[in-house]
Scaffold this motif. Structure first.
Motif, PDB file in Angstrom:
ATOM      1  N   GLY A  25      -3.647   6.293  -0.448  1.00 54.69           N
ATOM      2  CA  GLY A  25      -3.061   6.664  -1.717  1.00 54.69           C
ATOM      3  C   GLY A  25      -2.296   5.495  -2.331  1.00 54.69           C
TER       4      GLY A  25
ATOM      5  N   LEU B 260      -4.119   1.819  -1.597  1.00 53.28           N
ATOM      6  CA  LEU B 260      -5.420   1.708  -2.250  1.00 53.28           C
ATOM      7  C   LEU B 260      -5.275   1.535  -3.753  1.00 53.28           C
ATOM      8  CD1 LEU B 260      -8.498   1.780  -2.007  1.00 53.28           C
ATOM      9  CD2 LEU B 260      -8.389   4.282  -2.227  1.00 53.28           C
ATOM     10  N   SER B 261      -4.342   2.247  -4.331  1.00 53.49           N
ATOM     11  CA  SER B 261      -4.128   2.134  -5.780  1.00 53.49           C
ATOM     12  C   SER B 261      -3.541   0.774  -6.163  1.00 53.49           C
ATOM     13  CB  SER B 261      -3.201   3.247  -6.266  1.00 53.49           C
ATOM     14  OG  SER B 261      -1.919   3.144  -5.644  1.00 53.49           O
ATOM     15  N   ALA B 262      -2.862   0.115  -5.214  1.00 56.13           N
ATOM     16  CA  ALA B 262      -2.254  -1.180  -5.494  1.00 56.13           C
ATOM     17  C   ALA B 262      -3.163  -2.341  -5.150  1.00 56.13           C
ATOM     18  CB  ALA B 262      -0.947  -1.323  -4.706  1.00 56.13           C
TER      19      ALA B 262
END
Length: 304
Positions: A298, A301-303
């Motif tokens: 979460g 991965l988004s960063a």
């Protein structure tokens, strides 16, 4: 993605093994034989079949393989460094560290395979199989080295006699040679390997004594911090640095945040180390996986 639902069955089996061993006639005498069966037969069959099941495309997955190996080497180096860190040298028992260091970098392949398929379908399953194939030999060597060195049993001899390493080496050789388990044998082989999952987890629970953690709290905290915080952060850096594609990044982050391998307990116990302490670490790692997996898949991965 309901990570708690995926981790709960493993934790439930560990708890079941603990309760059965403590409150029924199936005591430690019985579970010692189960440990031997899992270690010398069931787990090796599972490892071999997991590796030969999917062909390894070394070229297409070269960056992912490099990331996995670098991640593994980083985890091993951090685990080995724990007794030498400021403030820990005087409180970490060298023998306990030798048996438990593997908890910091080994992984639960059963959970990894299940999650990879759900997250990325057949491609995810193939990618996690690549990581298993290239990293299991490294991790098994990393796990055996401190125990063999501390126990003065001879590193080469310990490796040659380790059934998990033998199964992994044979699986890689068979995969690269194009060997596949014949279709008529697959059901039997799959059932033998599949039996290792519940029995291995229950054996870990049967040997668990959470009170042992009180003796080495600092060691437990350091190893679990590596497994569930530092390795996911390192994986995110490697994914960006090696320019992995979307599916490879997801699988590497998943791989980095998995709970430790349930076979850590079996290996430590069979090599004469504190199995109950390692079993307790496996249990705590399974619980922490419910936090580290959402963190990696979460937040990180988004960063990335």
């Amino acid at each position: 993605m309901h990570f708690v639902q995926l981790l709960l069955p493993d934790f439930a089996l560990i708890l079941c093994g603990y309760l059965v061993c403590r409150y029924t006639a199936l005591n430690r005498t019985v579970w010692e034989q189960v440990e031997s069966l899992v270690y010398f037969f069931l787990f090796p069959v599972l490892l071999f079949q997991s590796i030969v099941r999917s062909p390894l495309d070394l070229g297409a997955a070269s960056n992912l393989m490099a990331a996995g190996l670098l991640l593994g080497l980083g985890g091993i180096a951090l685990a080995y460094a724990v007794p030498h860190l400021p403030g820990l040298a005087r409180v970490v028992d060298p023998r306990e560290h030798a048996g438990a260091a593997q908890v910091a970098f080994r992984f639960n392949s059963f959970i990894g395979l299940a999650l990879a398929e759900r997250l990325a379908g057949p491609q995810g399953l193939l990618l996690i199989a690549v990581l298993i194939g290239v990293c299991v030999p490294l991790f098994n060597v990393g796990a055996v080295w401190p125990m063999a060195r501390h126990g003065r049993t001879g590193f080469g001899r310990a490796l040659l006699r380790n059934p998990l390493i033998i199964a992994t080496a044979l699986g890689l050789a068979a995969n690269l040679a194009g060997f596949r388990v014949p279709a008529w044998m697959e059901p039997s082989v799959n059932r033998v390997g599949g039996a290792s999952i519940p029995l291995g987890l229950m054996a870990a629970g049967a040997g668990m004594q959470l009170g042992h953690l009180a003796q080495q709290k600092a060691l437990a905290a350091a190893l679990l911090a590596i497994r569930h915080l530092l390795l996911p952060l390192l994986a995110a850096l490697l994914a960006r640095g090696l320019r992995l594609d979307g599916a490879q990044t997801v699988v590497l982050l998943l791989f980095s945040a998995l709970p430790t391998a349930s076979s850590c307990y079996v290996l430590a116990s069979r090599m004469g180390y504190n199995g109950p302490y390692v079993a307790a670490l496996v249990t705590l790692s399974t619980i922490l996986g419910m936090a580290s997996l959402p963190f990696a898949l979460g937040v990180l991965l988004s960063a990335t």
